[in-house]
Design a protein around this motif. Structure first.
Motif, PDB file in Angstrom:
ATOM      1  N   LYS A  15       0.817  -1.213   0.000  1.00  9.30           N
ATOM      2  CA  LYS A  15       0.000   0.000   0.000  1.00  9.30           C
ATOM      3  C   LYS A  15       0.853   1.266   0.000  1.00  9.30           C
ATOM      4  CE  LYS A  15      -4.410  -1.711   1.675  1.00  9.30           C
ATOM      5  NZ  LYS A  15      -5.577  -1.450   2.529  1.00  9.30           N
ATOM      6  N   GLY A  17       3.906   1.334  -1.205  1.00  5.63           N
ATOM      7  CA  GLY A  17       4.717   1.332  -2.421  1.00  5.63           C
ATOM      8  C   GLY A  17       6.204   1.210  -2.181  1.00  5.63           C
ATOM      9  N   THR A  49       8.301   8.062  -2.838  1.00  5.86           N
ATOM     10  CA  THR A  49       7.050   7.304  -2.800  1.00  5.86           C
ATOM     11  C   THR A  49       6.094   7.807  -1.731  1.00  5.86           C
ATOM     12  OG1 THR A  49       8.231   5.351  -3.565  1.00  5.86           O
ATOM     13  CG2 THR A  49       6.078   4.999  -2.575  1.00  5.86           C
ATOM     14  N   PHE A  52       3.118  10.880  -1.375  1.00  9.19           N
ATOM     15  CA  PHE A  52       1.712  10.859  -1.800  1.00  9.19           C
ATOM     16  C   PHE A  52       0.772  10.985  -0.611  1.00  9.19           C
ATOM     17  CE2 PHE A  52       1.701   6.411  -0.497  1.00  9.19           C
ATOM     18  CZ  PHE A  52       0.377   6.190  -0.128  1.00  9.19           C
ATOM     19  N   TYR A  56      -3.044  12.230  -0.131  1.00 10.66           N
ATOM     20  CA  TYR A  56      -4.014  11.250   0.367  1.00 10.66           C
ATOM     21  C   TYR A  56      -4.863  11.832   1.493  1.00 10.66           C
ATOM     22  CZ  TYR A  56      -5.717   6.940   2.621  1.00 10.66           C
ATOM     23  OH  TYR A  56      -6.502   5.964   3.196  1.00 10.66           O
ATOM     24  N   SER A  73      -8.453   3.403   2.933  1.00  4.26           N
ATOM     25  CA  SER A  73      -7.746   3.128   1.681  1.00  4.26           C
ATOM     26  C   SER A  73      -8.540   2.249   0.732  1.00  4.26           C
ATOM     27  CB  SER A  73      -6.398   2.467   1.986  1.00  4.26           C
ATOM     28  OG  SER A  73      -6.578   1.244   2.678  1.00  4.26           O
ATOM     29  N   LEU A 172      -7.345   4.709  -2.305  1.00  6.51           N
ATOM     30  CA  LEU A 172      -5.878   4.694  -2.260  1.00  6.51           C
ATOM     31  C   LEU A 172      -5.288   4.562  -3.660  1.00  6.51           C
ATOM     32  CD1 LEU A 172      -3.155   4.591  -0.783  1.00  6.51           C
ATOM     33  CD2 LEU A 172      -3.482   2.116  -0.532  1.00  6.51           C
ATOM     34  N   ASP A 173      -5.828   3.661  -4.460  1.00 11.12           N
ATOM     35  CA  ASP A 173      -5.306   3.447  -5.816  1.00 11.12           C
ATOM     36  C   ASP A 173      -5.499   4.687  -6.677  1.00 11.12           C
ATOM     37  OD1 ASP A 173      -4.602   0.894  -5.096  1.00 11.12           O
ATOM     38  OD2 ASP A 173      -6.396  -0.040  -5.932  1.00 11.12           O
ATOM     39  N   LYS A 176      -2.885   7.269  -5.530  1.00 13.88           N
ATOM     40  CA  LYS A 176      -1.538   6.888  -5.965  1.00 13.88           C
ATOM     41  C   LYS A 176      -1.378   7.066  -7.473  1.00 13.88           C
ATOM     42  CE  LYS A 176       0.278   3.148  -4.060  1.00 13.88           C
ATOM     43  NZ  LYS A 176       0.384   1.775  -3.510  1.00 13.88           N
ATOM     44  N   SER A 177      -2.410   6.765  -8.233  1.00 14.23           N
ATOM     45  CA  SER A 177      -2.360   6.974  -9.682  1.00 14.23           C
ATOM     46  C   SER A 177      -2.255   8.462 -10.005  1.00 14.23           C
ATOM     47  CB  SER A 177      -3.608   6.381 -10.351  1.00 14.23           C
ATOM     48  OG  SER A 177      -3.652   4.987 -10.203  1.00 14.23           O
ATOM     49  N   TYR A 179      -0.985  10.674  -8.061  1.00 10.49           N
ATOM     50  CA  TYR A 179       0.357  11.088  -7.632  1.00 10.49           C
ATOM     51  C   TYR A 179       1.404  10.742  -8.690  1.00 10.49           C
ATOM     52  CZ  TYR A 179       4.580  11.380  -4.738  1.00 10.49           C
ATOM     53  OH  TYR A 179       5.818  11.701  -4.239  1.00 10.49           O
ATOM     54  N   TYR A 183       3.377  13.581 -10.582  1.00 15.23           N
ATOM     55  CA  TYR A 183       4.502  13.434  -9.651  1.00 15.23           C
ATOM     56  C   TYR A 183       5.360  14.685  -9.548  1.00 15.23           C
ATOM     57  CZ  TYR A 183       8.851  11.726  -7.604  1.00 15.23           C
ATOM     58  OH  TYR A 183       9.954  11.572  -6.799  1.00 15.23           O
TER      59      TYR A 183
END
Length: 221
Positions: A15, A17, A49, A52, A56, A73, A172-173, A176-177, A179, A183
């Motif tokens: 989770k 990463g 990493t 993020f 979040y 999450s 959460l996904d 993260k996507s 982010y 980035y």
């Protein structure tokens, strides 16, 4: 059979990463110790990493106020947000200079769009070739392939209003996507060690149904 702590040790790496070759459930006793592993590795990594987590928790706070519900999450955004709330969330993203990930069509429509050219165009063209070469049909038969392309384009166009689904759909996904895609800008936000600990604490709550303090030992069973 894995213990809860062993399962958690594997899951939290996925989770967040960040993976370790030698991290086990015996490597740490509490949240503070586990967080230190991740924070130190993040410091030496070129790809930041853990940063993020700023995004979040910022988005989590907004969505919890918007929905009057507690998110975690594993929250499914497609299930928790109605049309109006999705619009408000996208406005929130834009206000913070984040271009939202485009919403997706339902899976069955996406599958139709992917497979239709193979069946409705290529398949028809192969059949037309057979009929022309073996049965001496007119070359105009190939126009059936053009009809297939037109139908395919119509499906794409007419199904645009159905693009209402988050993809990825888990909170959460999705973060993260977002982010990863943004980035360059989002990684500039300084990492807060407190948020790393809070995330670990939140994940433990999902598994144990108990809020651990940062210094409290996590049971090995």
């Amino acid at each position: 059979m894995f213990s809860k702590k062993e399962d958690f040790t594997n899951t939290i790496q996925y989770k967040l990463g960040i993976r370790f070759d030698d991290l086990t459930s015996k490597s740490y006793q509490n949240i503070n110790e586990l967080a230190d592993f991740f924070i130190e590795k993040n410091k030496t990594s070129k790809w930041k990493t853990l940063n993020f987590l700023q995004t979040y928790y910022h988005h989590k706070s907004f969505l919890e106020e918007e929905t009057n519900q507690t998110l975690n999450s594993n929250t499914n955004l497609n299930q928790i947000l109605n049309k109006h709330q999705k619009t408000n969330y996208f406005e929130f993203l834009k206000q913070h200079k984040i271009s939202p990930i485009e919403l997706s069509r339902p899976n069955y429509i996406n599958s139709l769009i992917i497979w239709f050219p193979i069946i409705g165009v290529l398949g028809v063209m192969l059949i037309s070739t057979y009929l022309i070469t073996k049965n001496d049909w007119s070359g105009w038969t190939y126009l059936s392939g053009l009809v297939g392309i037109i139908i395919w384009l119509l499906i794409i166009h007419l199904s645009k209003p159905l693009k209402t689904k988050f993809n990825p759909e888990l909170f959460l996904d999705y973060i993260k996507s977002t982010y990863v895609i943004r980035y360059k800008e989002l990684s500039k936000k300084e990492l807060s060690p407190q948020l790393v600990k809070q995330f670990i604490q939140d994940e433990l709550l999902q598994l144990y149904n108990k809020t651990f303090s940062f210094e409290e030992n996590i049971p090995n069973d």
